[in-house]
Write a protein that holds these residues in place. Structure first.
Motif, short mmCIF file in Angstrom:
data_model
loop_
_atom_site.label_atom_id
_atom_site.label_comp_id
_atom_site.label_asym_id
_atom_site.label_seq_id
_atom_site.Cartn_x
_atom_site.Cartn_y
_atom_site.Cartn_z
N GLN A 142 11.39 2.88 -34.77
CA GLN A 142 10.12 2.16 -34.67
C GLN A 142 9.72 2.08 -33.20
O GLN A 142 10.42 1.48 -32.39
N ALA A 143 8.58 2.68 -32.92
CA ALA A 143 8.02 2.64 -31.57
C ALA A 143 7.09 1.43 -31.46
O ALA A 143 6.59 0.94 -32.48
N PRO A 144 6.84 0.96 -30.24
CA PRO A 144 5.95 -0.20 -30.07
C PRO A 144 4.59 0.03 -30.70
O PRO A 144 3.96 1.07 -30.48
N GLY A 145 4.16 -0.91 -31.51
CA GLY A 145 2.86 -0.82 -32.12
C GLY A 145 2.76 0.13 -33.30
O GLY A 145 1.67 0.34 -33.84
N LYS A 146 3.88 0.68 -33.70
CA LYS A 146 3.87 1.63 -34.81
C LYS A 146 4.79 1.15 -35.93
O LYS A 146 5.66 0.31 -35.73
N GLU A 147 4.60 1.74 -37.10
CA GLU A 147 5.45 1.41 -38.22
C GLU A 147 6.80 2.12 -38.09
O GLU A 147 6.91 3.16 -37.44
N ARG A 148 7.78 1.56 -38.76
CA ARG A 148 9.09 2.19 -38.78
C ARG A 148 8.98 3.50 -39.57
O ARG A 148 8.36 3.54 -40.63
N GLU A 149 9.61 4.56 -39.03
CA GLU A 149 9.50 5.85 -39.67
C GLU A 149 10.87 6.50 -39.86
O GLU A 149 11.82 6.24 -39.11
N GLU A 185 7.97 10.75 -26.50
CA GLU A 185 7.54 10.24 -27.80
C GLU A 185 8.70 9.88 -28.73
O GLU A 185 8.49 9.33 -29.82
N ASP A 186 9.92 10.18 -28.31
CA ASP A 186 11.10 9.74 -29.07
C ASP A 186 11.49 8.30 -28.73
O ASP A 186 12.38 7.74 -29.36
N THR A 187 10.83 7.72 -27.74
CA THR A 187 11.11 6.35 -27.35
C THR A 187 10.84 5.40 -28.51
O THR A 187 9.75 5.40 -29.10
N ALA A 188 11.86 4.63 -28.88
CA ALA A 188 11.76 3.73 -30.03
C ALA A 188 13.05 2.94 -30.15
O ALA A 188 14.05 3.24 -29.50
N VAL A 189 13.01 1.96 -31.02
CA VAL A 189 14.24 1.31 -31.48
C VAL A 189 14.73 2.11 -32.69
O VAL A 189 13.96 2.33 -33.63
N TYR A 190 15.97 2.51 -32.65
CA TYR A 190 16.55 3.33 -33.71
C TYR A 190 17.46 2.47 -34.59
O TYR A 190 18.30 1.72 -34.08
N TYR A 191 17.28 2.62 -35.89
CA TYR A 191 18.03 1.84 -36.86
C TYR A 191 18.81 2.76 -37.81
O TYR A 191 18.26 3.78 -38.25
N CYS A 192 20.02 2.37 -38.13
CA CYS A 192 20.71 3.05 -39.23
C CYS A 192 20.63 2.14 -40.45
O CYS A 192 20.46 0.92 -40.34
N ALA A 193 20.72 2.75 -41.61
CA ALA A 193 20.60 2.00 -42.85
C ALA A 193 21.41 2.68 -43.95
O ALA A 193 21.57 3.90 -43.95
N GLN A 194 21.89 1.86 -44.87
CA GLN A 194 22.68 2.37 -45.98
C GLN A 194 21.82 2.41 -47.25
O GLN A 194 21.25 1.38 -47.65
#
Length: 124
Positions: free
Chosen positions: A39-46, A89-98
């Motif tokens: 999820q980048a600032p101002g954008k939806e999680r993708e 453009e890869d700048t974002a918070v990265y999340y892992c999920a199960q």
């Protein structure tokens, strides 16, 4: 309950590489597929990447295909995201999920458990 903890984020220059890790505990890790989202600032999680429970099947967003590689070590209850040729453009918070529920792994709904996220910043 499942706990997912990401690590490995930070600041990197464009063109550089970084490896994220996601350590899991609390549930049988090896039985479930794992996803990476960002999820980048101002954008939806993708969606970024997915790996099946065996590790034999992987898939990627078009924006990272050929640059990112997802892998897992079920003995260590850990999934990885190797990121090469990074772009600003890869700048974002990265999340892992199960992924626990049925449904397309491109979407967030099938994922019941999420990490807290790790910041990746790519400077130009």
């Amino acid at each position: 309950q499942v706990q997912l903890v990401e690590s490995g984020g930070g600041l990197v220059q464009a063109g550089g590489s970084q490896r994220l890790s996601c350590a899991a505990s609390g549930r049988t890790f090896s039985r479930y597929g794992m996803g990476w989202f960002r999820q980048a600032p101002g954008k939806e999680r993708e969606f970024v990447a997915f790996i099946s429970w065996t590790g034999e099947s992987t898939d990627y967003a078009n924006s990272v295909k050929g640059r990112f590689t997802v892998s897992r070590d079920n003995a260590k209850n850990t999934v990885y995201l190797q990121m090469n040729s990074l772009k600003p453009e890869d700048t974002a918070v990265y999340y892992c999920a199960q992924r626990v529920r049925s449904g397309s792994y491109y979407y967030q709904a099938p994922y019941d458990y999420w990490g807290q996220g790790t910041q990746v910043t790519v400077s130009s």
